[in-house]
Every structure is written in structure tokens, then in C-alpha cells.
Design a protein around this motif. Structure first.
Motif, PDB file in Angstrom:
ATOM      1  N   SER A   7       0.878  -1.139   0.137  1.00  0.00           N
ATOM      2  CA  SER A   7       0.086   0.015   0.017  1.00  0.00           C
ATOM      3  C   SER A   7       0.759   1.227  -0.035  1.00  0.00           C
ATOM      4  N   VAL A   8       2.086   1.134   0.191  1.00  0.00           N
ATOM      5  CA  VAL A   8       2.940   2.372   0.299  1.00  0.00           C
ATOM      6  C   VAL A   8       3.955   2.335  -0.926  1.00  0.00           C
ATOM      7  N   LYS A   9       3.878   3.341  -1.609  1.00  0.00           N
ATOM      8  CA  LYS A   9       4.842   3.458  -2.985  1.00  0.00           C
ATOM      9  C   LYS A   9       6.245   3.881  -2.416  1.00  0.00           C
ATOM     10  N   SER A  10       7.210   3.128  -2.692  1.00  0.00           N
ATOM     11  CA  SER A  10       8.213   3.536  -2.179  1.00  0.00           C
ATOM     12  C   SER A  10       9.730   3.195  -3.211  1.00  0.00           C
ATOM     13  N   TRP A  11      10.578   4.214  -3.128  1.00  0.00           N
ATOM     14  CA  TRP A  11      11.909   4.012  -3.855  1.00  0.00           C
ATOM     15  C   TRP A  11      12.890   4.191  -3.078  1.00  0.00           C
ATOM     16  N   ASN A  12      14.122   3.615  -3.854  1.00  0.00           N
ATOM     17  CA  ASN A  12      15.528   3.865  -3.066  1.00  0.00           C
ATOM     18  C   ASN A  12      15.958   5.091  -3.487  1.00  0.00           C
ATOM     19  N   GLY A  13      16.157   5.964  -2.239  1.00  0.00           N
ATOM     20  CA  GLY A  13      16.653   7.256  -2.711  1.00  0.00           C
ATOM     21  C   GLY A  13      17.567   7.581  -1.435  1.00  0.00           C
ATOM     22  N   ASP A  14      18.128   8.955  -1.338  1.00  0.00           N
ATOM     23  CA  ASP A  14      18.526   9.748  -0.348  1.00  0.00           C
ATOM     24  C   ASP A  14      17.997  10.883   0.225  1.00  0.00           C
ATOM     25  N   ILE A  15      17.719  10.787   1.503  1.00  0.00           N
ATOM     26  CA  ILE A  15      16.667  11.664   2.168  1.00  0.00           C
ATOM     27  C   ILE A  15      17.455  13.012   2.118  1.00  0.00           C
ATOM     28  N   ALA A  16      18.757  13.099   1.960  1.00  0.00           N
ATOM     29  CA  ALA A  16      19.665  14.625   2.038  1.00  0.00           C
ATOM     30  C   ALA A  16      19.443  15.022   0.533  1.00  0.00           C
ATOM     31  N   CYS A  17      19.233  14.270  -0.467  1.00  0.00           N
ATOM     32  CA  CYS A  17      19.222  15.085  -1.756  1.00  0.00           C
ATOM     33  C   CYS A  17      18.045  14.358  -2.695  1.00  0.00           C
ATOM     34  N   PHE A  18      16.649  14.753  -2.298  1.00  0.00           N
ATOM     35  CA  PHE A  18      15.753  14.195  -3.258  1.00  0.00           C
ATOM     36  C   PHE A  18      15.068  15.331  -3.966  1.00  0.00           C
ATOM     37  N   SER A  19      14.499  15.070  -5.003  1.00  0.00           N
ATOM     38  CA  SER A  19      13.668  16.227  -5.572  1.00  0.00           C
ATOM     39  C   SER A  19      12.467  15.625  -6.291  1.00  0.00           C
ATOM     40  N   LYS A  20      11.300  16.226  -6.128  1.00  0.00           N
ATOM     41  CA  LYS A  20      10.005  15.396  -6.432  1.00  0.00           C
ATOM     42  C   LYS A  20       9.085  16.423  -7.247  1.00  0.00           C
ATOM     43  N   GLN A  21       8.574  16.167  -8.309  1.00  0.00           N
ATOM     44  CA  GLN A  21       7.529  16.839  -8.785  1.00  0.00           C
ATOM     45  C   GLN A  21       6.267  17.018  -7.891  1.00  0.00           C
ATOM     46  N   GLN A  22       6.135  15.804  -7.351  1.00  0.00           N
ATOM     47  CA  GLN A  22       4.782  15.876  -6.570  1.00  0.00           C
ATOM     48  C   GLN A  22       4.978  16.676  -5.395  1.00  0.00           C
ATOM     49  N   ARG A  23       3.822  17.501  -4.850  1.00  0.00           N
ATOM     50  CA  ARG A  23       3.964  17.780  -3.677  1.00  0.00           C
ATOM     51  C   ARG A  23       2.715  17.235  -2.636  1.00  0.00           C
ATOM     52  N   TYR A  24       3.190  17.518  -1.356  1.00  0.00           N
ATOM     53  CA  TYR A  24       2.626  16.552  -0.273  1.00  0.00           C
ATOM     54  C   TYR A  24       1.934  17.680   0.774  1.00  0.00           C
ATOM     55  N   SER A  25       0.711  17.249   1.264  1.00  0.00           N
ATOM     56  CA  SER A  25       0.413  17.897   2.525  1.00  0.00           C
ATOM     57  C   SER A  25       1.127  17.559   3.827  1.00  0.00           C
ATOM     58  N   LEU A  26       1.824  16.404   3.684  1.00  0.00           N
ATOM     59  CA  LEU A  26       2.449  15.796   4.783  1.00  0.00           C
ATOM     60  C   LEU A  26       4.028  15.377   4.506  1.00  0.00           C
ATOM     61  N   VAL A  27       4.891  15.866   4.876  1.00  0.00           N
ATOM     62  CA  VAL A  27       6.098  15.111   5.052  1.00  0.00           C
ATOM     63  C   VAL A  27       6.825  15.006   6.300  1.00  0.00           C
ATOM     64  N   TYR A  28       7.203  13.650   6.390  1.00  0.00           N
ATOM     65  CA  TYR A  28       7.499  13.568   7.856  1.00  0.00           C
ATOM     66  C   TYR A  28       8.712  12.385   8.020  1.00  0.00           C
ATOM     67  N   CYS A  29       9.291  12.669   9.092  1.00  0.00           N
ATOM     68  CA  CYS A  29      10.801  11.868   9.309  1.00  0.00           C
ATOM     69  C   CYS A  29      10.888  11.769  10.768  1.00  0.00           C
ATOM     70  N   VAL A  30      10.811  10.094  11.161  1.00  0.00           N
ATOM     71  CA  VAL A  30      10.390   9.795  12.563  1.00  0.00           C
ATOM     72  C   VAL A  30      11.718   9.076  13.114  1.00  0.00           C
ATOM     73  N   TYR A  31      11.232   8.897  14.272  1.00  0.00           N
ATOM     74  CA  TYR A  31      12.424   7.741  15.153  1.00  0.00           C
ATOM     75  C   TYR A  31      14.006   8.178  14.757  1.00  0.00           C
ATOM     76  N   ASN A  32      14.023   9.464  14.847  1.00  0.00           N
ATOM     77  CA  ASN A  32      15.612  10.017  14.964  1.00  0.00           C
ATOM     78  C   ASN A  32      16.268   9.619  13.359  1.00  0.00           C
TER      79      ASN A  32
END
Ligand SMILES: C[S@@+](CC[C@H](N)C(=O)[O-])C[C@H]1O[C@@H](n2cnc3c(N)ncnc32)[C@H](O)[C@@H]1O
Length: 243
Positions: free
Chosen positions: A84-109
């Protein structure tokens, strides 16, 4: 700048058990309710989605959840748990997306697993760009705790029971605000060695970095249940919006 401390197969194989021992499974429902409110039941992106501990139950509430992770082993865990979750291998330090989100989150340290200031700033910048106009960025990180370090080193016990002995050995580099650690997990006749590397940040530094990329603090709590953040809080959940 790309920077990574991704979880290998060794970590992935014990991740669910470890998070359960750390109480992170018990609090998922509170975390999901918190994130659900801020998602406005729109589209959400998790940075460092891992095995979907939070992303999968959030998607089950009707939020469209996507996730980035640099670890194939963790992404395999996610795929096994749910499609149910679309995912891809990428680096959270340098990603760029065309899509815009109502929520971006980064949990558990996970944010602190970017172990340079530049990588943390890059991550915040990418996250800010991925938000829609009213979007929320949620970051959950520990309040740095440097108690118990002697000459920059500390060893502590995480768990002792009749099956497991889990110890943590840490080295502190105060110049870089880095802690490099090894978790030693003895179980039966086996021992696993699980590495970790973080750059800790105090909440004020996080706010300053967020401001630098055009974000403003909107809320701060000490836990997912909405406890007030105070000087005795061990972590914080911070919500940022575009200025
Ligand atoms: C502590 S786990 C959290 C997983 C999941 N978010 C959860 O709450 O259970 C951190 C995750 O972030 C991933 N990660 C660490 N650094 C990363 C990076 N630079 N880019 C993408 N993923 C990263 C790790 O591979 C791991 O799956």
C-alpha cells in the motif's frame, strides 16, 4: 551532499524485534493519529520509511503514503508487509520530487542519521520544497543526552533478560556533534554487531536550520500523545510549515 548510514541486512533482520523492545510498536497508533491529523487525508511522504512501521498503518487510514529509503533490505521488509506504500531507493539528504505533499515526515531519529550539518540542511531544503502551500513537515528526534560519557566513551545496557543481552557502546565527537555507536546483541550462542552513526541536534538548532530553508515552527510536543514539551522531555516532535 549525499550522506548515509543506512540499515543493512543485519539491521533489517532484527528491526521489528528491536523496535518492539524499544516500545516503538506500542506507540504506533498514537503516531499515526498525530500524522493523520496533519496529513489532512491528502498525500504524505515518509523520509527513511524503513519497513513501514508507521507508513503502512497511516496508509490504512486512507492517506496516500509514499516513502524513500536508501536501504534495499529495509525496502524489502516494507514490500513484505504491504503493497500500500509506494517506495523507492533514494537519499533523504538530496531528493527532488515533482509531486507536492500535504505531509512530509521523518520519525524515530532518522533525521539525525544524516551525520553532517550540510546533509541535514539539504534534507530540510528538499522536504520544504516537497510541501504543498499548507503542508506540514514533522520531525521526531531525541533531545541530545550526553550524560555518562567518560573521555568521549560510554557503554550502557539496553536489555537484559533470560534470552537477550543488548549493550550499546558509543563514542562521542563533540566537534562534529557525532555519536558513533555499536549495538551488541547477544542471543543464545550468537552475537550481532549493529552499527549506528548520528549527528545530534538541539531543538533550537533544528529551528534555525528550518528557518534557513524557509520553514517556521508551528507545533512542538514531547510525544505522539501531545504531551507538553519541557526541559525534562527526552525527545520532541516538531511541526514546521512554510513561512
Ligand atoms: C530508525 S530507521 C526508521 C524506519 C522507519 N521510519 C520507522 O520509523 O520505523 C531509519 C531508516 O532510515 C533509513 N536511512 C538512513 N539514512 C538514510 C538516507 N540518507 N537516505 C534514505 N534513507 C536513510 C535507514 O535505512 C532506515 O530504514
Amino acid at each position: 551532499m549525499c550522506n548515509e548510514m543506512v540499515y543493512d541486512e543485519n539491521w533489517a533482520s532484527v528491526y521489528d524485534r528491536y523496535t518492539s523492545i524499544r516500545g516503538r510498536i506500542d506507540e504506533v497508533e498514537d503516531a499515526v493519529s498525530f500524522l493523520y491529523r496533519l496529513s489532512k487525508v491528502g498525500r504524505a511522504l515518509e523520509l527513511g520509511v524503513g519497513g513501514g512501521r508507521v507508513a503502512v498503518p497511516l496508509s490504512e487510514r486512507g492517506v496516500i503514503v509514499e516513502g524513500i529509503d536508501k536501504s534495499d533490505s529495509m525496502l524489502k521488509l516494507l514490500a513484505k508487509r504491504s503493497g500500500s506504500v509506494k517506495s523507492w531507493n533514494g537519499d533523504i539528504a538530496c531528493f527532488s520530487k515533482q509531486q507536492r505533499y500535504s505531509l512530509v515526515y521523518c520519525v524515530y531519529n532518522t533525521f539525525t542519521m544524516l551525520f553532517t550539518r550540510e546533509a541535514q540542511l539539504d534534507c530540510l531544503r528538499s522536504a520544504a520544497e516537497a510541501l504543498d502551500d499548507e503542508g506540514n513537515l514533522v520531525i521526531e528526534i531525541a533531545v541530545p543526552n550526553l550524560d555518562g560519557f567518560v573521555h568521549g566513551q560510554k557503554t550502557s545496557t539496553i536489555l537484559l533478560d533470560h534470552e537477550n543481552t543488548i549493550l550499546m557502546a558509543e563514542i562521542h565527537d563533540s566537534i562534529k556533534q557525532n555519536i558513533v555507536s555499536t549495538l551488541l546483541w547477544f542471543s543464545g550462542t550468537s552475537v550481532r554487531r549493529l552499527p549506528h552513526h548520528i549527528r545530534y541536534v538541539y531543538h533550537q538548532e533544528l529551528d534555525t536550520m528550518a528557518e534557513y530553508v524557509g520553514l517556521k515552527l508551528a507545533e512542538r510536543w514531547e510525544d505522539w500523545a501531545g504531551g507538553a514539551f519541557s526541559e525534562s522531555s527526552k525527545r520532541h516532535i516538531s511541526v514546521y510549515r512554510r513561512r
